[in-house]
Design a protein around this motif. Sequence first.
Motif, PDB file in Angstrom:
ATOM      1  N   LYS B  22       0.856  -1.183   0.000  1.00 22.12           N
ATOM      2  CA  LYS B  22       0.000   0.000   0.000  1.00 22.12           C
ATOM      3  C   LYS B  22       0.891   1.232   0.000  1.00 22.12           C
ATOM      4  CE  LYS B  22      -3.647  -2.402   2.536  1.00 22.12           C
ATOM      5  NZ  LYS B  22      -4.503  -2.465   3.733  1.00 22.12           N
ATOM      6  N   GLY B  23       0.464   2.258  -0.701  1.00 21.67           N
ATOM      7  CA  GLY B  23       1.283   3.467  -0.721  1.00 21.67           C
ATOM      8  C   GLY B  23       0.719   4.494  -1.670  1.00 21.67           C
ATOM      9  N   TRP B  24       1.558   5.509  -1.929  1.00 25.61           N
ATOM     10  CA  TRP B  24       1.124   6.628  -2.767  1.00 25.61           C
ATOM     11  C   TRP B  24       1.871   6.598  -4.097  1.00 25.61           C
ATOM     12  CZ3 TRP B  24       1.832   6.673   2.438  1.00 25.61           C
ATOM     13  CH2 TRP B  24       0.709   7.000   3.206  1.00 25.61           C
ATOM     14  N   ASP B  41       5.703   4.124   0.091  1.00 26.70           N
ATOM     15  CA  ASP B  41       4.927   4.161   1.336  1.00 26.70           C
ATOM     16  C   ASP B  41       5.668   4.840   2.485  1.00 26.70           C
ATOM     17  OD1 ASP B  41       6.803   2.320   2.114  1.00 26.70           O
ATOM     18  OD2 ASP B  41       5.396   0.672   2.434  1.00 26.70           O
ATOM     19  N   GLY B  42       6.756   5.540   2.161  1.00 30.60           N
ATOM     20  CA  GLY B  42       7.471   6.296   3.186  1.00 30.60           C
ATOM     21  C   GLY B  42       8.478   5.477   3.973  1.00 30.60           C
ATOM     22  N   GLY B  68       0.089  10.927  -6.539  1.00 35.46           N
ATOM     23  CA  GLY B  68      -0.462  11.271  -5.226  1.00 35.46           C
ATOM     24  C   GLY B  68      -1.601  10.388  -4.768  1.00 35.46           C
ATOM     25  N   ALA B  69      -2.188   9.614  -5.691  1.00 35.13           N
ATOM     26  CA  ALA B  69      -3.289   8.727  -5.299  1.00 35.13           C
ATOM     27  C   ALA B  69      -2.770   7.629  -4.378  1.00 35.13           C
ATOM     28  CB  ALA B  69      -3.943   8.121  -6.524  1.00 35.13           C
ATOM     29  N   CYS B  70      -3.660   7.135  -3.523  1.00 33.97           N
ATOM     30  CA  CYS B  70      -3.279   6.099  -2.571  1.00 33.97           C
ATOM     31  C   CYS B  70      -3.841   4.757  -3.025  1.00 33.97           C
ATOM     32  CB  CYS B  70      -3.807   6.460  -1.189  1.00 33.97           C
ATOM     33  SG  CYS B  70      -3.249   5.328   0.093  1.00 33.97           S
ATOM     34  N   LEU B  71      -2.973   3.746  -3.130  1.00 31.41           N
ATOM     35  CA  LEU B  71      -3.371   2.444  -3.665  1.00 31.41           C
ATOM     36  C   LEU B  71      -3.098   1.312  -2.691  1.00 31.41           C
ATOM     37  CD1 LEU B  71      -1.772   2.488  -7.262  1.00 31.41           C
ATOM     38  CD2 LEU B  71      -3.956   3.506  -6.514  1.00 31.41           C
ATOM     39  N   LEU B  97      -7.476   3.602  -2.810  1.00 30.91           N
ATOM     40  CA  LEU B  97      -7.965   3.969  -1.473  1.00 30.91           C
ATOM     41  C   LEU B  97      -8.299   5.456  -1.405  1.00 30.91           C
ATOM     42  CD1 LEU B  97      -5.351   2.010   0.679  1.00 30.91           C
ATOM     43  CD2 LEU B  97      -7.688   1.320   0.154  1.00 30.91           C
ATOM     44  N   GLY B  98      -7.511   6.252  -2.111  1.00 25.45           N
ATOM     45  CA  GLY B  98      -7.736   7.696  -2.080  1.00 25.45           C
ATOM     46  C   GLY B  98      -7.383   8.321  -3.411  1.00 25.45           C
ATOM     47  N   ARG B 125       5.931  14.120   1.514  1.00 28.02           N
ATOM     48  CA  ARG B 125       5.722  13.018   0.564  1.00 28.02           C
ATOM     49  C   ARG B 125       6.711  13.037  -0.598  1.00 28.02           C
ATOM     50  NH1 ARG B 125      -0.916  12.609   0.004  1.00 28.02           N
ATOM     51  NH2 ARG B 125      -1.357  12.730   2.249  1.00 28.02           N
TER      52      ARG B 125
END
Lengths: 464, 464
Positions: B22-24, B41-42, B68-71, B97-98, B125
């Motif tokens: 999961k991440g951006w 994901d940082g 920038g979307a979150c998956l 997700l976002g 980010r």
Amino acid sequence: MKRIKIIDVLKSQDFGQSVNVKGWVRTKRGSKAVNFIALNDGSTIKNVQIVADVEKFDAELLKQITTGACLSVVGTLVQSQGAGQTSEIQATEIQVLGLCDAEYPMQKKGQTFEYMRQHAHMRLRTNTFGAVMRIRHNMAIAIHKFFHDHGFFYFHTPIITASDCEGAGEMFQVTTKNLYDLKMDEEGKIDYSDDFFGKMTSLTVSGQLEGELGATALGAIYTFGPTFRAENSNTPRHLAEFWMIEPEVAFNDINDNMDLAEEFIKYCVQWALDNCQDDLEFLNKMIDKTLLERLHFVVEHDFVRLKYTEGIRILEEAVEKGHKFEFPVSWGMDLASEHERYLVEQHFKKPVILTDYPKEIKAFYMKQNDDGKTVRAMDVLFPQIGEIIGGSEREDSYEKLMARVEELDIPMKDMWWYLDTRRFGTCPHSGFGLGFERLILFVTGMQNIRDVIPFPRTPKTAEF
Amino acid sequence: MKRIKIIDVLKSQDFGQSVNVKGWVRTKRGSKAVNFIALNDGSTIKNVQIVADVEKFDAELLKQITTGACLSVVGTLVQSQGAGQTSEIQATEIQVLGLCDAEYPMQKKGQTFEYMRQHAHMRLRTNTFGAVMRIRHNMAIAIHKFFHDHGFFYFHTPIITASDCEGAGEMFQVTTKNLYDLKMDEEGKIDYSDDFFGKMTSLTVSGQLEGELGATALGAIYTFGPTFRAENSNTPRHLAEFWMIEPEVAFNDINDNMDLAEEFIKYCVQWALDNCQDDLEFLNKMIDKTLLERLHFVVEHDFVRLKYTEGIRILEEAVEKGHKFEFPVSWGMDLASEHERYLVEQHFKKPVILTDYPKEIKAFYMKQNDDGKTVRAMDVLFPQIGEIIGGSEREDSYEKLMARVEELDIPMKDMWWYLDTRRFGTCPHSGFGLGFERLILFVTGMQNIRDVIPFPRTPKTAEF
């Protein structure tokens, strides 16, 4: 000769070796022939016994060795004849580094805790406060180690803030304005354009909102910093300045959050049991005889996970069966400490994580459940102290969050940055807060929160 | 399926295994047949490459995958064909997700640092700020680990203080008074008896004085907390709110203090080299091409230890030989950064610890030398940034300390507790201070101190 710390001297078995120790005199007793000096250097609660043959030292020097005096002692490490210690030092050279006269505030034993607070600058030299401070250190280290080992990043959220608008009544204002010459604007309001930050600013009450910015970029962060409440609460449970730990994790739901909280708090308590034996044994003996038992209680039980509604049902049943609570029990109310402790100590006999509280008694940012009534909050309840951790899954839907903000009429004009987390790549995330001094109270058995921080700040008190 | 962090996925060799990440989205590129999505994901500066065959996914879904979307992605870990990466994920399921629309402030690459500061809530980010924040975390961990391993206790000195009277002009006032209704006393002075603490209070500028209370009880302590300066300095080197580390050790003299400072700072830099390779390599490539060289310079050289008087002589010789300094050189002056850097970078080509400064340019509490002119101060000087650590042996004689206090007319009426350390069992002791953000500047190669703290506080700026 290199000085050896007393904690290391006491572990040493090199009898016959010459050593140098330095520290402060806790007690001196003796006979015409020999003086016994208990020396402590803060590295451990234990003193090393210095044996000084009177004939070998100048009488004037021996007179200067009073409680609180600072000494450098060279001597031979010998096996101790006395009970309760393995080694002592037969002194060959004693140097008084600092005299200490009868005005020394820690002269007498058995002073009250209130007396100790008034002399907080010197109480650190006593057994009790030395033990508390070493345990406090160890808890901080355990916290950093736990999060570092779990891939969290320590994240410094700001102390001075312009945006914690909600609880303004309980906040400390921060200003560089000249209070003797306050400029007003046309409406008669104070003009903050010439204040340091160009606007009204306060001390933070929580790093959570900024922490969410960190978590939604770095994945998993934790804060560990000072927070402030300007509440006029003169109680043994409130400080105006205290330290808080707030982990926040992207992609964690409420269940992951509970797992994290349970693992985390058990890790801290186990760390104390593993690393602070001497200090804990002292506190268990002198302060609270059930301390060690309570620490084991936490690490040895799975925490019960229970919905608020179910918790209320249990409390109502208890009332029906004749249990008396000071405050009445009904769905919708916030639990009092007596209710929390009943669940933990009497009903389950295990720590409890209570979840899914009524939304009315919890913060706006908590994730709303489908029932329209509850939110994904979680409180960890402990024996004796009740709530030790409070947290939640966060509302990650921009629309739902905004609806709640509008419902509660929360001023968000300075909080655009917080809402941006839900506008750009939002994600499920969760976190919780732990008041550091609450943890120290639990782990030390101390009764007053003013006694687990070096220099407490409370109404009318900002000494030292 | 349990999510795996990207840092762990990239280390995995379990090709063929199904994984969930999961991440951006950092970037998306591709052809008609296949999309390549760089997901972060940082947990690391590295992205994992997601390979999505266009025919397997809904076209609408793929359109939602923007920067920038979150998956959440489920797929098979496969060996990568591309250069610079060992593994990638062949996607089987993608969930958005976002969403993230074109207003996302981190949309475009190559924005200025000033732009990034205005969007500090989202700059976390990016590659650069992700790297800086992970290194910042690692430096904090290194500091705690170093001191814990050396038997120091982490000591929380107060943030709100009533006693840092010296630099009152540069302090932030803390108050709960109603500024619209200020009570005055008979002399026309503001009456603080109804303020929260019953007196005027400010934010601390240093924890040292309270730290000395800790050290003279617990032996060796360190502080690590926020400190504040209300200086109106709009420079790349000043923050109004910054974090400081201040160790203080009983029985340490100036030489022990130098040993400690050198060992400590080398440990921190070595920790970065050992634990932050990926982030350092990125910064070395993108921000400062001499960064790694400078970090090695520090850990590989013994620090030169030099008296101030000797340092001045070297600088005067340089002037005689034709070296041009902006500021003139003469005994008694405080060194400017250009002088410090000349000693480190040109003369010795090693880090330098300069000691025994003129007492006039150093603080009242520093131990006075027998020459009557100098004090046992020590500054650690580094390439590029000049002074990184400042410290001293403290004056442990009550009489000498009070003589200096009177000479300088320092108001000590609220500082009786500090003087008590010299009245009751005084001992030699030493300590120093390290500005945390100074260290982060040095270790990251960043040029502006506002870029090494998540949310900088500077004149007219308290956003986020």
